[in-house]
Write a protein that holds these residues in place. Structure first.
Motif, short mmCIF file in Angstrom:
data_model
loop_
_atom_site.label_atom_id
_atom_site.label_comp_id
_atom_site.label_asym_id
_atom_site.label_seq_id
_atom_site.Cartn_x
_atom_site.Cartn_y
_atom_site.Cartn_z
N VAL A 32 0.78 -3.62 -5.17
CA VAL A 32 1.66 -3.12 -6.04
C VAL A 32 2.84 -2.56 -5.26
O VAL A 32 4.15 -2.50 -5.44
N TRP A 79 6.13 -4.24 -6.31
CA TRP A 79 6.80 -3.61 -7.45
C TRP A 79 7.05 -2.03 -6.91
O TRP A 79 7.06 -1.29 -7.96
N SER A 97 0.80 -12.68 -16.51
CA SER A 97 0.93 -11.72 -17.40
C SER A 97 -0.04 -11.67 -18.44
O SER A 97 -0.92 -12.56 -18.58
N SER A 115 1.63 -6.77 -19.78
CA SER A 115 1.08 -5.95 -18.52
C SER A 115 1.48 -7.09 -17.68
O SER A 115 0.69 -8.39 -17.66
N LYS A 161 3.16 -2.29 -15.35
CA LYS A 161 2.65 -3.06 -14.54
C LYS A 161 1.24 -2.50 -13.96
O LYS A 161 0.82 -1.41 -14.23
N GLU A 188 9.65 -0.08 -9.46
CA GLU A 188 8.89 0.48 -10.63
C GLU A 188 9.09 2.05 -10.73
O GLU A 188 9.12 2.80 -11.68
N CYS A 237 -2.53 -3.67 -11.53
CA CYS A 237 -3.24 -4.35 -10.52
C CYS A 237 -4.62 -4.59 -10.67
O CYS A 237 -5.30 -3.38 -10.54
#
Length: 221
Positions: A105, A109, A206, A170, A91, A112, A93
């Motif tokens: 993030v 996420w 992505s 990513s 991941k 993660e 950003c």
């Protein structure tokens, strides 16, 4: 037969069936496996430790993992994965405002960065929401590539190339971000031996980086 091997073989049988849905490979409503429509769907096995990597090499058509760990790649190859693809996932950003990127993030996420094996054993989304409170903004700022420093993003990808990965996917916040990442990383990749292109999917957020040696072109869309 170990449960993981049994489940993986069940998944492969289903992936080769035509149009089947549901079935007796797991409790209904918890984690039911569904077959793909059609035949010959490759089974790329995810794993985070050496045993899982060796199992992926033995029964899978490829291996996917989230950390640039050369030892895991080696375990996959030695377990029967020679000639099969290894794909990483990370991941990031992209934003001209790094603080905003960290906030994104942390909002989208946080899972993660869950400690230990929580991400593998939590059973429901509600449990993930509860556990995500353990993840602080500072943890995100320290661990995730955020901002618009092209060199930092390139180094994030190159870590996977150096570990022997064939590609890296990513995830970014929006499809527009994927295109911006692809365009911005192209100059920074000039002269590098890996990560030859980044492709932002118009249907999803992505960016794909292919870890092939000797080419340094970039493309985003």
């Amino acid at each position: 037969m170990p449960p993981r091997t049994s489940a993986a073989r069940c998944a492969r049988r289903r992936s080769r069936s035509r149009g089947g849905r549901g079935g007796g490979c797991g409790p209904a409503g918890v984690g039911s496996l569904r077959s793909s429509r059609g035949t010959g769907c490759p089974s790329v096995v995810s794993g985070f430790g050496p045993k899982a990597a060796r199992l992926a090499g033995r029964i899978g058509d490829g291996f996917v993992t989230m950390t640039p760990d050369a030892d895991l790649v080696g375990a996959f190859r030695h377990g029967g994965g020679e000639g099969k693809k290894v794909v990483g996932g990370v991941k990031v950003c992209w934003s001209s405002n790094r603080e905003k990127a960290v906030d994104v993030v942390h909002r989208l996420w946080p899972t993660e960065l869950l400690p230990g094996e929580l991400a593998q054993i939590l059973p429901t989304p509600a449990h993930f929401e509860q556990a995500s409170k353990l993840v602080t903004r500072d943890m995100v700022a320290d661990a995730v590539t955020c901002g618009d420093d092209a060199e930092e993003h390139v180094e994030t990808v190159l870590a996977y190339a150096r570990a022997g990965f064939d590609g890296v996917l990513s995830a970014v916040e929006t499809p527009k971000d994927a295109a911006r990442v692809a365009a911005s990383l192209a100059p920074a990749r000039t002269g590098r031996s890996s990560a030859i292109y980044a492709e932002g999917s118009p249907g999803g957020a992505s960016t794909h980086h292919s870890c092939r040696a000797g080419q340094t072109t970039g493309r985003g869309r």
